[in-house]
Design a protein around this motif. Structure first.
Motif, mmCIF file in Angstrom:
data_model
loop_
_atom_site.group_PDB
_atom_site.id
_atom_site.type_symbol
_atom_site.label_atom_id
_atom_site.label_comp_id
_atom_site.label_asym_id
_atom_site.label_seq_id
_atom_site.Cartn_x
_atom_site.Cartn_y
_atom_site.Cartn_z
ATOM 1 N N GLU A 66 0.839 -1.188 0.000
ATOM 2 C CA GLU A 66 0.000 0.000 0.000
ATOM 3 C C GLU A 66 0.885 1.252 0.000
ATOM 4 O OE1 GLU A 66 -2.974 0.262 3.037
ATOM 5 O OE2 GLU A 66 -3.391 -1.891 2.924
ATOM 6 N N ILE A 67 0.568 2.095 -0.945
ATOM 7 C CA ILE A 67 1.268 3.391 -1.005
ATOM 8 C C ILE A 67 0.206 4.467 -0.873
ATOM 9 C CG2 ILE A 67 2.653 4.939 -2.402
ATOM 10 C CD1 ILE A 67 3.842 2.481 -3.767
ATOM 11 N N GLU A 68 0.407 5.346 0.083
ATOM 12 C CA GLU A 68 -0.538 6.430 0.307
ATOM 13 C C GLU A 68 0.196 7.765 0.137
ATOM 14 O OE1 GLU A 68 -3.245 8.124 3.936
ATOM 15 O OE2 GLU A 68 -2.680 6.016 4.000
ATOM 16 N N ILE A 69 -0.348 8.495 -0.761
ATOM 17 C CA ILE A 69 0.253 9.811 -1.042
ATOM 18 C C ILE A 69 -0.753 10.865 -0.605
ATOM 19 C CG2 ILE A 69 1.158 11.326 -2.816
ATOM 20 C CD1 ILE A 69 1.741 8.777 -4.440
ATOM 21 N N ASP A 71 -3.268 22.019 -0.271
ATOM 22 C CA ASP A 71 -4.030 21.817 -1.488
ATOM 23 C C ASP A 71 -3.558 22.703 -2.648
ATOM 24 O OD1 ASP A 71 -5.586 19.942 -0.320
ATOM 25 O OD2 ASP A 71 -7.103 21.350 0.379
ATOM 26 N N SER A 72 -2.868 23.686 -2.429
ATOM 27 C CA SER A 72 -2.474 24.626 -3.479
ATOM 28 C C SER A 72 -1.278 24.169 -4.292
ATOM 29 C CB SER A 72 -2.173 25.994 -2.865
ATOM 30 O OG SER A 72 -1.090 25.872 -1.993
ATOM 31 N N LEU A 73 -0.582 23.259 -3.863
ATOM 32 C CA LEU A 73 0.626 22.827 -4.553
ATOM 33 C C LEU A 73 0.304 21.696 -5.523
ATOM 34 C CD1 LEU A 73 2.990 22.884 -1.531
ATOM 35 C CD2 LEU A 73 2.827 24.557 -3.324
ATOM 36 N N PRO A 74 1.097 21.569 -6.590
ATOM 37 C CA PRO A 74 0.793 20.551 -7.611
ATOM 38 C C PRO A 74 1.110 19.143 -7.107
ATOM 39 C CG PRO A 74 2.791 21.704 -8.204
ATOM 40 C CD PRO A 74 2.289 22.380 -6.992
ATOM 41 N N MET A 75 0.385 18.202 -7.687
ATOM 42 C CA MET A 75 0.588 16.809 -7.357
ATOM 43 C C MET A 75 0.119 15.983 -8.544
ATOM 44 S SD MET A 75 -1.068 14.809 -4.226
ATOM 45 C CE MET A 75 -1.412 13.152 -4.428
ATOM 46 N N VAL A 76 0.959 15.290 -9.190
ATOM 47 C CA VAL A 76 0.639 14.402 -10.297
ATOM 48 C C VAL A 76 1.106 13.039 -9.845
ATOM 49 C CG1 VAL A 76 1.062 13.886 -12.711
ATOM 50 C CG2 VAL A 76 0.971 16.237 -11.954
ATOM 51 N N VAL A 77 0.262 12.051 -9.989
ATOM 52 C CA VAL A 77 0.587 10.759 -9.393
ATOM 53 C C VAL A 77 1.243 9.852 -10.414
ATOM 54 C CG1 VAL A 77 -0.372 8.719 -8.275
ATOM 55 C CG2 VAL A 77 -1.235 10.950 -7.704
ATOM 56 N N ASN A 78 0.619 9.586 -11.567
ATOM 57 C CA ASN A 78 1.216 8.643 -12.495
ATOM 58 C C ASN A 78 2.328 9.284 -13.313
ATOM 59 O OD1 ASN A 78 -0.226 6.430 -11.772
ATOM 60 N ND2 ASN A 78 -1.884 6.817 -13.201
ATOM 61 N N GLY A 79 2.274 10.510 -13.487
ATOM 62 C CA GLY A 79 3.348 11.227 -14.167
ATOM 63 C C GLY A 79 4.438 11.552 -13.181
ATOM 64 N N ILE A 80 4.243 11.297 -11.979
ATOM 65 C CA ILE A 80 5.103 11.387 -10.824
ATOM 66 C C ILE A 80 5.639 12.807 -10.664
ATOM 67 C CG2 ILE A 80 7.028 10.359 -9.589
ATOM 68 C CD1 ILE A 80 6.715 7.906 -11.158
ATOM 69 N N THR A 81 4.873 13.736 -10.403
ATOM 70 C CA THR A 81 5.290 15.054 -10.004
ATOM 71 C C THR A 81 4.655 15.278 -8.646
ATOM 72 O OG1 THR A 81 5.183 15.753 -12.280
ATOM 73 C CG2 THR A 81 5.343 17.479 -10.662
ATOM 74 N N TYR A 82 5.439 15.281 -7.643
ATOM 75 C CA TYR A 82 4.942 15.468 -6.282
ATOM 76 C C TYR A 82 5.644 16.669 -5.698
ATOM 77 C CZ TYR A 82 4.309 10.338 -6.759
ATOM 78 O OH TYR A 82 4.022 9.093 -7.194
ATOM 79 N N LYS A 83 5.022 17.551 -5.148
ATOM 80 C CA LYS A 83 5.622 18.652 -4.435
ATOM 81 C C LYS A 83 4.817 18.847 -3.159
ATOM 82 C CE LYS A 83 7.736 21.056 -8.154
ATOM 83 N NZ LYS A 83 7.830 22.163 -8.967
ATOM 84 N N VAL A 87 4.369 16.772 -0.559
ATOM 85 C CA VAL A 87 3.489 15.614 -0.379
ATOM 86 C C VAL A 87 4.055 14.703 0.722
ATOM 87 C CG1 VAL A 87 2.433 13.683 -1.556
ATOM 88 C CG2 VAL A 87 3.020 15.678 -2.840
ATOM 89 N N LYS A 88 3.165 14.080 1.350
ATOM 90 C CA LYS A 88 3.541 13.090 2.364
ATOM 91 C C LYS A 88 3.273 11.699 1.775
ATOM 92 C CE LYS A 88 2.711 13.889 7.041
ATOM 93 N NZ LYS A 88 1.816 13.862 8.170
ATOM 94 N N ILE A 89 4.295 10.857 1.729
ATOM 95 C CA ILE A 89 4.155 9.510 1.154
ATOM 96 C C ILE A 89 4.284 8.485 2.301
ATOM 97 C CG2 ILE A 89 5.115 7.821 -0.431
ATOM 98 C CD1 ILE A 89 6.158 10.137 -2.073
ATOM 99 N N ARG A 90 3.306 7.676 2.324
ATOM 100 C CA ARG A 90 3.305 6.579 3.286
ATOM 101 C C ARG A 90 3.255 5.275 2.506
ATOM 102 N NH1 ARG A 90 -1.324 7.615 7.474
ATOM 103 N NH2 ARG A 90 -0.405 9.530 8.166
ATOM 104 N N ARG A 91 4.182 4.395 2.809
ATOM 105 C CA ARG A 91 4.229 3.115 2.134
ATOM 106 C C ARG A 91 4.083 2.023 3.198
ATOM 107 N NH1 ARG A 91 8.762 1.064 -2.040
ATOM 108 N NH2 ARG A 91 7.545 -0.652 -2.848
ATOM 109 N N LYS A 92 3.191 1.109 2.904
ATOM 110 C CA LYS A 92 2.911 0.060 3.880
ATOM 111 C C LYS A 92 2.917 -1.280 3.147
ATOM 112 C CE LYS A 92 -0.465 -1.054 7.391
ATOM 113 N NZ LYS A 92 -1.792 -0.724 7.890
ATOM 114 N N LYS A 93 3.794 -2.166 3.572
ATOM 115 C CA LYS A 93 3.861 -3.504 2.995
ATOM 116 C C LYS A 93 3.375 -4.489 4.060
ATOM 117 C CE LYS A 93 7.480 -3.474 -0.425
ATOM 118 N NZ LYS A 93 8.721 -4.067 -0.842
ATOM 119 N N THR A 94 2.398 -5.300 3.714
ATOM 120 C CA THR A 94 1.897 -6.339 4.635
ATOM 121 C C THR A 94 2.003 -7.697 3.954
ATOM 122 O OG1 THR A 94 -0.349 -6.040 3.842
ATOM 123 C CG2 THR A 94 0.270 -4.841 5.825
#
Length: 164
Positions: A72-75, A80-92, A94-101
């Motif tokens: 699980e990856i949670e971005i 809210d005013s800053l850009p965020m593109v997920v599949n094109g991978i542009t994050y500014k 942003v808080k990324i949480r990655r969870k592997k179970t």
């Protein structure tokens, strides 16, 4: 009377007394007995056969193997005013949480119960019984009362010889 005649008379009297005693003894002997004996034999034989068979068979195989992995990856944007593109991978900003179970569920249940029992029994009972019955029947004689009758001549003979 001469002495020889007196002795002959005494001898005859003595012989008569002895014969009377022997006769009374023979007549007054024991009573007769009648004995009946019976014997019965009983034989009894019992044969008993017992057979007992028991069979129990339980087989249970349970296998559950679940090896699953979840990534699980949670971005989450911080603002809210800053850009965020997920599949094109542009994050500014942003808080990324990655969870592997990884679920590793393994249930292996193997139950085998086999129970066999066999019992065979042979029983022989023998009984012997012997019954003996003995019956005695006795008839009694009353000739012994003649002894009392003999007392009378004996008394007279005693008196006769006592005076001599």
């Amino acid at each position: 009377m001469t002495t020889s005649e007196n002795q002959n008379g005494n001898n005859l009297l003595l012989i008569a007394i002895i014969l009377a005693l022997i006769t009374t003894i023979v007549l007054t002997s024991c009573g007769s007995r009648k004995v009946s004996k019976s014997e019965t034999k009983e034989q009894e034989q019992k044969t008993e056969k017992i057979t007992l068979e028991t069979e129990t068979k339980v087989t249970d195989n349970t296998k559950i193997v679940d090896t699953s992995t979840a990534d699980e990856i949670e971005i989450c944007p911080v603002s809210d005013s800053l850009p965020m593109v997920v599949n094109g991978i542009t994050y500014k900003n942003v808080k990324i949480r990655r969870k592997k179970t990884k679920n590793n569920i393994s249930v292996v249940k193997d139950v085998k119960v086999q129970h066999k029992a066999q019992k065979s029994d042979l029983k022989v009972v023998k009984s012997n019984r012997i019954i003996e019955v003995k019956q005695t029947e006795r008839k009694e004689s009353y000739w012994w009362l003649l002894w009392f009758l003999l007392l009378i001549p004996i008394y007279f003979i005693y008196k006769k010889y006592k005076n001599i």
